[in-house]
Design an enzyme around this catalytic site. Structure first.
Site, PDB file in Angstrom:
ATOM      1  N   SER A   1      -3.303   1.053  -0.013  1.00 37.14           N
ATOM      2  CA  SER A   1      -4.513   0.880   0.781  1.00 37.14           C
ATOM      3  C   SER A   1      -4.667  -0.630   1.098  1.00 37.14           C
ATOM      4  O   SER A   1      -5.343  -0.943   2.021  1.00 37.14           O
ATOM      5  CB  SER A   1      -5.684   1.422  -0.027  1.00 37.14           C
ATOM      6  N   GLU A   2      -4.293  -1.503   0.036  1.00 37.50           N
ATOM      7  CA  GLU A   2      -4.218  -2.981   0.142  1.00 37.50           C
ATOM      8  C   GLU A   2      -3.021  -3.637  -0.306  1.00 37.50           C
ATOM      9  O   GLU A   2      -2.732  -3.417  -1.428  1.00 37.50           O
ATOM     10  CB  GLU A   2      -5.669  -3.508  -0.189  1.00 37.50           C
ATOM     11  N   THR A   3      -3.113  -4.906   0.587  1.00 41.80           N
ATOM     12  CA  THR A   3      -2.211  -5.896   0.055  1.00 41.80           C
ATOM     13  C   THR A   3      -2.675  -7.083  -0.036  1.00 41.80           C
ATOM     14  O   THR A   3      -3.264  -7.476   1.134  1.00 41.80           O
ATOM     15  CB  THR A   3      -0.513  -6.116   0.811  1.00 41.80           C
TER      16      THR A   3
END
Length: 272
Positions: free
Chosen positions: A56-58
C-alpha cells in the site's frame, strides 16, 4: 548513516526494508517498504519501485541537515500523508540504521512531522483533521452495502461512515470498483469497539489501495471524532479486516499523536 546507493554495470542497487507497522509481530499490522536514499531518484523511478513492491505504501527518505526528507508512494500515486509508512521509516532509522536521536524530524508534503521514542514504541505527531458532517455522494452507501440502518457520514480527506456495531465493520465486503471514482481520497467505516475505544476499516481504490490494514493518516480524522464523542483525549484503536493492527491516539490541540510499534520482516537490496 551509510549511503545505500551501490552502482555497477548492472545498475544502481538500493537497500530496502519491509516493515509491519502498528503491530508487535510479523504478519500483523500494515506492511510498508522503506528505501533509504543518499539523493533523490527521478519521480518515475520512485513510482516504478513502489509499483514493483505492490504494497500500500513505499517510503523513500534522504538525510537533511536537521532530519530527513520523506515521501510516500502507493503503487499508483504519490500521497500527501501516510502514517504507517512514517512509523516504518522511523523504525528503520532507529532500529536498523542506529540513529540514537530521541526525536526524528521528517520534512514532507504535509509539513514537518516528528516521531519521538516512547519506551518500546514510537509516537508520531500529525496535524488533526476533524471531520464535518456531509451528505454521502451517490453510490457510496450502496457500494459499502450500508444502504439501511443507523449511520452518520462525515468527511475530511476521506469519507467517514459511522455505524453503531463493530460486527458491521468486520463483515464489510464492499464493491471496490463502485468505490473507485467517488470524490475524496478514500472511505473509512468505523464503530465503537469492545476491548478498544473504536474500530475501523479503510478503503482507497482512488489511490491504488483496495483496503489498507492500518491507516495512520485516517486517524487524524477518526481520533478527533471519537475523542469528542467519547469525551476523552486518549483512545485505543484497532483497524483492519483479516489483517489488523492497533494504535493509540492522543488529541493535543490541533495535533494528533499516534503511538505504535513495528517489526522488520525483511531486509534486502533492489536493483534499478
Amino acid at each position: 548513516m551509510a549511503a545505500t546507493r551501490h552502482e555497477n554495470d548492472s545498475g544502481i542497487a538500493l537497500d530496502l526494508y519491509q516493515v509491519d507497522a502498528f503491530t508487535g509481530r510479523v504478519f500483523g499490522g500494515n506492511p510498508a517498504a522503506v528505501c533509504p536514499l543518499d539523493a533523490w531518484l527521478p519521480d518515475a523511478t520512485l513510482q516504478a519501485i513502489a509499483a514493483e513492491n505492490n504494497l500500500s505504501e513505499t517510503a523513500f527518505f534522504v538525510r537533511e541537515d536537521d532530519g530527513f526528507a520523506l515521501r510516500w508512494f502507493t503503487p499508483t500515486v504519490e500521497v500527501d500523508l501516510c502514517g504507517h509508512a512514517t512509523l516504518a521509516t522511523a523504525w528503520v532509522v532507529v532500529h536498523c540504521l542506529g540513529d540514537a536521536s530521541s526525536l526524528l524530524r521528517f520534512s514532507t508534503r504535509s509539513g514537518v512531522l516528528t516521531v519521538a521514542r516512547d519506551g518500546e514504541a514510537l509516537v508520531m505527531d500529525f496535524p488533526a483533521r476533524p471531520p464535518v458532517p456531509c451528505e454521502p455522494p451517490p453510490g457510496l452507501l450502496a457500494a459499502l452495502g450500508l444502504a439501511g440502518g443507523p449511520l452518520q457520514v462525515l468527511e475530511a480527506d476521506d469519507y467517514i461512515v459511522v455505524v453503531e456495531d463493530a460486527a458491521v465493520v468486520a463483515s464489510l465486503a464492499p464493491d471496490i470498483r463502485a468505490l473507485a471514482g467517488l470524490p475524496n481520497r478514500g472511505v473509512a467505516v468505523t464503530a465503537p469497539g469492545g476491548d478498544v475505544d473504536f474500530v475501523s476499516r479503510w478503503f482507497g481504490p482512488n489511490v491504488g489501495v483496495d483496503e489498507d490494514p492500518v491507516t495512520g493518516s485516517a486517524h487524524t480524522a477518526l481520533a478527533p471524532y471519537w475523542s469528542a464523542r467519547l469525551g476523552k483525549p486518549r483512545l485505543r484503536a484497532r483497524q483492519g479486516g483479516r489483517r489488523q493492527g492497533t494504535l493509540e491516539c492522543e488529541l493535543a490541540g490541533d495535533r494528533v499523536r499516534l503511538r505504535g510499534q513495528a517489526v522488520v520482516y525483511m531486509q534486502g537490496r533492489i536493483r534499478v
